[in-house]
Motif scaffolding. Structure first.
Motif, PDB file in Angstrom:
ATOM      1  N   TYR A 223       0.811  -1.222   0.000  1.00 50.29           N
ATOM      2  CA  TYR A 223       0.000   0.000   0.000  1.00 50.29           C
ATOM      3  C   TYR A 223       0.843   1.270   0.000  1.00 50.29           C
ATOM      4  O   TYR A 223       0.329   2.349  -0.290  1.00 50.29           O
ATOM      5  CB  TYR A 223      -0.898   0.036   1.238  1.00 50.29           C
ATOM      6  CG  TYR A 223      -2.027  -0.961   1.250  1.00 50.29           C
ATOM      7  CD1 TYR A 223      -3.205  -0.727   0.544  1.00 50.29           C
ATOM      8  CD2 TYR A 223      -1.943  -2.130   2.005  1.00 50.29           C
ATOM      9  CE1 TYR A 223      -4.257  -1.628   0.578  1.00 50.29           C
ATOM     10  CE2 TYR A 223      -2.994  -3.036   2.058  1.00 50.29           C
ATOM     11  CZ  TYR A 223      -4.138  -2.783   1.337  1.00 50.29           C
ATOM     12  OH  TYR A 223      -5.184  -3.679   1.373  1.00 50.29           O
ATOM     13  N   GLY A 254      -9.565   2.450  -2.830  1.00 52.48           N
ATOM     14  CA  GLY A 254      -9.050   1.837  -1.616  1.00 52.48           C
ATOM     15  C   GLY A 254      -9.549   0.413  -1.461  1.00 52.48           C
ATOM     16  O   GLY A 254     -10.748   0.180  -1.304  1.00 52.48           O
ATOM     17  N   PHE A 256      -9.382  -2.355   0.995  1.00 59.97           N
ATOM     18  CA  PHE A 256      -8.986  -2.576   2.376  1.00 59.97           C
ATOM     19  C   PHE A 256      -9.640  -3.784   3.011  1.00 59.97           C
ATOM     20  O   PHE A 256      -9.427  -4.051   4.192  1.00 59.97           O
ATOM     21  CB  PHE A 256      -9.301  -1.325   3.207  1.00 59.97           C
ATOM     22  CG  PHE A 256      -8.639  -0.076   2.680  1.00 59.97           C
ATOM     23  CD1 PHE A 256      -7.302  -0.076   2.342  1.00 59.97           C
ATOM     24  CD2 PHE A 256      -9.372   1.090   2.511  1.00 59.97           C
ATOM     25  CE1 PHE A 256      -6.687   1.071   1.854  1.00 59.97           C
ATOM     26  CE2 PHE A 256      -8.771   2.249   2.026  1.00 59.97           C
ATOM     27  CZ  PHE A 256      -7.424   2.238   1.684  1.00 59.97           C
ATOM     28  N   ASN A 257     -10.423  -4.542   2.243  1.00 59.91           N
ATOM     29  CA  ASN A 257     -11.035  -5.755   2.778  1.00 59.91           C
ATOM     30  C   ASN A 257     -10.121  -6.961   2.632  1.00 59.91           C
ATOM     31  O   ASN A 257     -10.239  -7.934   3.365  1.00 59.91           O
ATOM     32  CB  ASN A 257     -12.361  -6.032   2.067  1.00 59.91           C
ATOM     33  CG  ASN A 257     -12.847  -7.452   2.240  1.00 59.91           C
ATOM     34  OD1 ASN A 257     -12.673  -8.296   1.358  1.00 59.91           O
ATOM     35  ND2 ASN A 257     -13.426  -7.736   3.395  1.00 59.91           N
ATOM     36  N   THR A 259      -5.994  -8.322   0.857  1.00 60.85           N
ATOM     37  CA  THR A 259      -4.740  -8.037   0.156  1.00 60.85           C
ATOM     38  C   THR A 259      -4.506  -9.144  -0.861  1.00 60.85           C
ATOM     39  O   THR A 259      -5.321 -10.060  -1.003  1.00 60.85           O
ATOM     40  CB  THR A 259      -3.552  -7.981   1.136  1.00 60.85           C
ATOM     41  OG1 THR A 259      -3.299  -9.315   1.631  1.00 60.85           O
ATOM     42  CG2 THR A 259      -3.830  -7.043   2.293  1.00 60.85           C
ATOM     43  N   TRP A 288      -3.306  -9.790  10.946  1.00 60.60           N
ATOM     44  CA  TRP A 288      -4.142  -9.177   9.910  1.00 60.60           C
ATOM     45  C   TRP A 288      -5.063 -10.185   9.224  1.00 60.60           C
ATOM     46  O   TRP A 288      -5.997  -9.789   8.535  1.00 60.60           O
ATOM     47  CB  TRP A 288      -3.268  -8.528   8.841  1.00 60.60           C
ATOM     48  CG  TRP A 288      -2.563  -7.287   9.273  1.00 60.60           C
ATOM     49  CD1 TRP A 288      -2.345  -6.843  10.550  1.00 60.60           C
ATOM     50  CD2 TRP A 288      -1.967  -6.325   8.405  1.00 60.60           C
ATOM     51  NE1 TRP A 288      -1.648  -5.670  10.531  1.00 60.60           N
ATOM     52  CE2 TRP A 288      -1.390  -5.319   9.228  1.00 60.60           C
ATOM     53  CE3 TRP A 288      -1.832  -6.216   7.025  1.00 60.60           C
ATOM     54  CZ2 TRP A 288      -0.721  -4.215   8.708  1.00 60.60           C
ATOM     55  CZ3 TRP A 288      -1.166  -5.124   6.503  1.00 60.60           C
ATOM     56  CH2 TRP A 288      -0.620  -4.134   7.337  1.00 60.60           C
ATOM     57  N   GLU A 312     -10.151  -6.697   9.935  1.00 58.10           N
ATOM     58  CA  GLU A 312     -10.132  -5.238  10.078  1.00 58.10           C
ATOM     59  C   GLU A 312      -9.941  -4.781  11.520  1.00 58.10           C
ATOM     60  O   GLU A 312      -9.451  -3.672  11.762  1.00 58.10           O
ATOM     61  CB  GLU A 312     -11.426  -4.623   9.520  1.00 58.10           C
ATOM     62  CG  GLU A 312     -11.568  -4.708   8.012  1.00 58.10           C
ATOM     63  CD  GLU A 312     -12.325  -5.942   7.565  1.00 58.10           C
ATOM     64  OE1 GLU A 312     -12.626  -6.044   6.365  1.00 58.10           O
ATOM     65  OE2 GLU A 312     -12.605  -6.802   8.437  1.00 58.10           O
ATOM     66  N   TYR A 317      -3.506  -3.282  11.998  1.00 55.96           N
ATOM     67  CA  TYR A 317      -4.055  -3.001  10.663  1.00 55.96           C
ATOM     68  C   TYR A 317      -4.783  -1.663  10.672  1.00 55.96           C
ATOM     69  O   TYR A 317      -4.618  -0.843   9.763  1.00 55.96           O
ATOM     70  CB  TYR A 317      -4.997  -4.115  10.230  1.00 55.96           C
ATOM     71  CG  TYR A 317      -5.516  -3.947   8.823  1.00 55.96           C
ATOM     72  CD1 TYR A 317      -4.668  -4.138   7.729  1.00 55.96           C
ATOM     73  CD2 TYR A 317      -6.836  -3.566   8.574  1.00 55.96           C
ATOM     74  CE1 TYR A 317      -5.122  -3.964   6.429  1.00 55.96           C
ATOM     75  CE2 TYR A 317      -7.301  -3.405   7.271  1.00 55.96           C
ATOM     76  CZ  TYR A 317      -6.436  -3.602   6.211  1.00 55.96           C
ATOM     77  OH  TYR A 317      -6.892  -3.420   4.923  1.00 55.96           O
ATOM     78  N   ILE A 321      -3.697   1.398   8.250  1.00 59.22           N
ATOM     79  CA  ILE A 321      -4.573   1.907   7.190  1.00 59.22           C
ATOM     80  C   ILE A 321      -5.171   3.265   7.537  1.00 59.22           C
ATOM     81  O   ILE A 321      -5.266   4.144   6.674  1.00 59.22           O
ATOM     82  CB  ILE A 321      -5.707   0.906   6.896  1.00 59.22           C
ATOM     83  CG1 ILE A 321      -5.146  -0.413   6.337  1.00 59.22           C
ATOM     84  CG2 ILE A 321      -6.718   1.502   5.907  1.00 59.22           C
ATOM     85  CD1 ILE A 321      -4.496  -0.284   4.965  1.00 59.22           C
ATOM     86  N   SER A 327      -0.684   7.021   8.139  1.00 53.89           N
ATOM     87  CA  SER A 327      -1.491   5.902   7.659  1.00 53.89           C
ATOM     88  C   SER A 327      -1.714   6.012   6.150  1.00 53.89           C
ATOM     89  O   SER A 327      -1.508   7.070   5.541  1.00 53.89           O
ATOM     90  CB  SER A 327      -2.838   5.879   8.375  1.00 53.89           C
ATOM     91  OG  SER A 327      -3.629   7.001   7.982  1.00 53.89           O
TER      92      SER A 327
END
Length: 622
Positions: A223, A254, A256-257, A259, A288, A312, A317, A321, A327
């Protein structure tokens, strides 16, 4: 309307104010049953979704209105955001009675309730909804020089020919890994900013740009780093700065749920020198992920093993994020981004979205947060939870798939009144700022190309046939005729009109990845491009199209006519989605209007306009 003239929540004779209301608002209800029904009492029956409370509030008899009784009362909306469901109960002195809900009178004790959205007022940036958005799939937009993928994560390869068809065939293992690249870059996008400005674009929405093993980059590997095939952080900053100089902004995607399994955080194949979660339970990123049996069984997005889902709630994490001083959310806003579009927002907890919004407001108060939601986001249930996207502390707006669904149904032979009803449902359910901050579109990277969808007589059975399919001249002509109408509605409707790169140039293609071809520089459909350019200019020139109210003048069969008004400025969109000519008579104040699409002035007399619309014809009247 559930029962003629008894109650209609969209009519100010029955409910004020219209639609969703801020917390603490006084909402007045009027019910008007026929006196012959013999009702002596009426109560508003409420169920509050998030507070879990239920109650009845009697509406006193106010008097007679002709042959009807009028029961009236005022509800004070809750002080905290909530979703209220309501219907009415009528009864007589002898105790008999019935319910009134969206379906009419009923006596079975069940109710199909109306919705009242109660939201917390908050600041929504005005620049997004007023402007024109352009979605770019970065690998496929513009290549300036050949790009070498050697040494990068993933077994990437690059098409030599910019005009190749994207690779759609599975690899020897039966997987479609999206490892073919075309070499589009951020510098390439920057080089085309003047073209985008000429199109009327004010916001660039970029599909993911961070380091990733695949061409779509929705399986993030790092990221903190721009994918080297796209360029550098300096290239990104330059793109944002030069866009700003032209009055344009950049929104990032984004993801973010989840990778990528090949990310530095999971590191399934050991590409990165760091210790990933799949290599050691002592990895700094182990928390994570949700392992069922380490390292080979873990939660993943829709069961796709190359997309391990993140936990999350892992403090590290959240810090990485959102919360940390540098972040990901904050870092890329500081680098020049003006907002985030959240991929699969349904998969992210409400508290996570709230934190993102708060971090954005702290870092860049004028930034915008848009969520990917495919349904009516005001009442969406995801994973058995009613969501709170639009109640004031999460997203500013959502991707408007309901708009796309309703509009394509209409231009493909549906009834204009169905489109009106679908849009009025959203307008009623959404807070006004969210309705005007919707990302409206005809197509995205997740849908077939709009021209193919509207023009193709059939969908070939096999992927191989679909990959090689090109519209016949008559199919293409039919598709363009419908696309012109749909684009006019798109650009004149509340919310930001979004163009999926190349739709304005006449690109074709069925489903992913066939809808992700390269932009045809120098081979655009010039007439179609000119149409989109004209619509973009009109959108940016008239405040009524950017933020004006909407009223429906005529919606029946193939005829869709609505007006947008801002102060004294009023523009009327008129569309005939059929192969036949139609004439409709409208009440019209003032002199004959000018069609902004052609420059024609239409005759008008006695306060009446006889509007003629040719086959697949349209007008935009001022």
């Amino acid at each position: 309307m559930s029962e003629p003239f008894v109650f209609d929540p969209r009519c100010d004779l029955c409910k004020e104010p219209f639609g969703a209301v801020p917390c603490g608002t006084a909402v007045t209800f009027h019910c008007r049953p026929l006196a012959t029904e013999g009702f002596s009492h009426c109560a508003l029956v409420l169920s509050c979704e998030f507070s879990g409370t239920q109650r009845e509030q009697e509406l006193p008899l106010e008097g007679f209105a002709g042959e009807r009784l009028c029961f009236s009362g005022t509800l004070t909306a809750p002080e905290l955001p909530d979703l209220l469901w309501y219907h009415f109960r009528f009864w007589r002195e002898d105790g008999t009675g019935c319910l009134l809900d969206k379906t009419g009178y009923r006596s079975d004790g069940q109710a199909v309730s109306w919705q009242l959205t109660v939201y917390q007022e908050s600041r929504t940036p005005g620049w997004f909804g007023a402007g024109v958005t352009y979605q770019i799939f970065p690998d496929r937009f513009c290549r300036l020089v050949p790009v070498d993928p050697a040494g990068l994560v993933g077994r990437r390869w690059v098409h030599e020919d910019w005009d190749d068809t994207p690779e759609w065939r599975p690899d020897p293992d039966g997987e479609i890994r999206n490892r073919d690249f075309f070499g589009g870059t951020l510098a390439g996008i920057t080089s085309k900013l003047d073209d985008l400005k000429a199109l009327g674009v004010t916001t660039l929405y970029l599909c993911p740009i961070f380091e990733s093993a695949s061409n779509h980059r929705y399986n993030t590997a790092d990221y903190t780093r721009i994918d080297p095939m796209l360029g550098t952080e300096a290239d990104f900053r330059a793109l944002c700065a030069q866009a700003r100089q032209r009055g344009m902004r950049v929104i990032l995607d984004g993801v973010f749920n989840h990778t990528g399994s090949q990310s530095m955080y999971f590191n399934a194949d050991g590409y990165y020198p760091t210790l990933g979660a799949a290599q050691s339970q002592d990895s700094p990123w182990y928390s994570w992920y949700r392992f069922h049996h380490w390292p080979d069984s873990y939660d993943s997005w829709w069961g796709i093993r190359t997309l391990p889902a993140v936990e999350e709630s892992s403090p590290s994490y959240v810090d990485f994020i959102i919360d940390g001083k540098d972040s990901i959310i904050r870092r890329w806003l500081r680098a020049g981004a003006s907002g985030w579009r959240l991929d699969v927002a349904d998969e992210l907890p409400d508290w996570f979205l709230e934190k993102i919004r708060a971090a954005m407001e702290e870092t860049a108060p004028d930034s915008v947060l848009i969520g990917e939601v495919w349904e009516d986001g005001s009442n969406k249930i995801a994973y058995s939870q009613r969501r709170r996207y639009l109640l004031g502390s999460e997203t500013h707006g959502l991707m408007n798939y309901p708009f796309r669904t309703a509009l394509l149904a209409y231009v493909s032979g549906g009834d204009a009144d169905d489109f009106r009803e679908a849009m009025e449902t959203l307008r009623e359910n959404y807070p006004p700022a969210a309705f005007y901050s919707a990302m409206n579109f005809l197509g995205t990277h997740d849908t077939p190309r709009i021209l193919t969808l509207l023009g193709a007589d059939r969908t070939p059975d096999t992927k191989a046939e679909r990959a090689s399919y090109r519209l016949l001249p008559r199919e293409r002509a039919a598709g363009i005729a419908k696309l012109r109408l749909a684009a006019l509605v798109l650009f004149t409707f509340p919310g930001s009109p979004m163009i999926y790169y190349g739709d304005e140039a006449g690109m074709e293609g069925f489903e992913d990845p066939l809808n992700r071809g390269t932009y045809p520089w120098g081979r655009e459909d010039r007439d179609l491009l000119a149409w989109f350019t004209r619509l973009g200019a009109l959108r940016n020139a008239y405040p009524a199209l950017q933020s004006g109210t909407i009223s429906w003048l005529y919606t029946a069969g193939p005829l869709l006519i609505f007006a947008r008004q801002n102060g004294d400025q009023r523009l009327t969109t008129a569309v005939n989605a059929s192969p036949d000519s139609h004439t409709v008579t409208l009440l019209w104040e003032g002199a004959g209007p000018t069609d902004l699409l052609t420059g024609d002035t239409l005759p008008c007399s006695g306060g009446v306009l006889h509007l003629q619309l040719p086959p697949w014809g349209c007008r935009l009247l001022l």
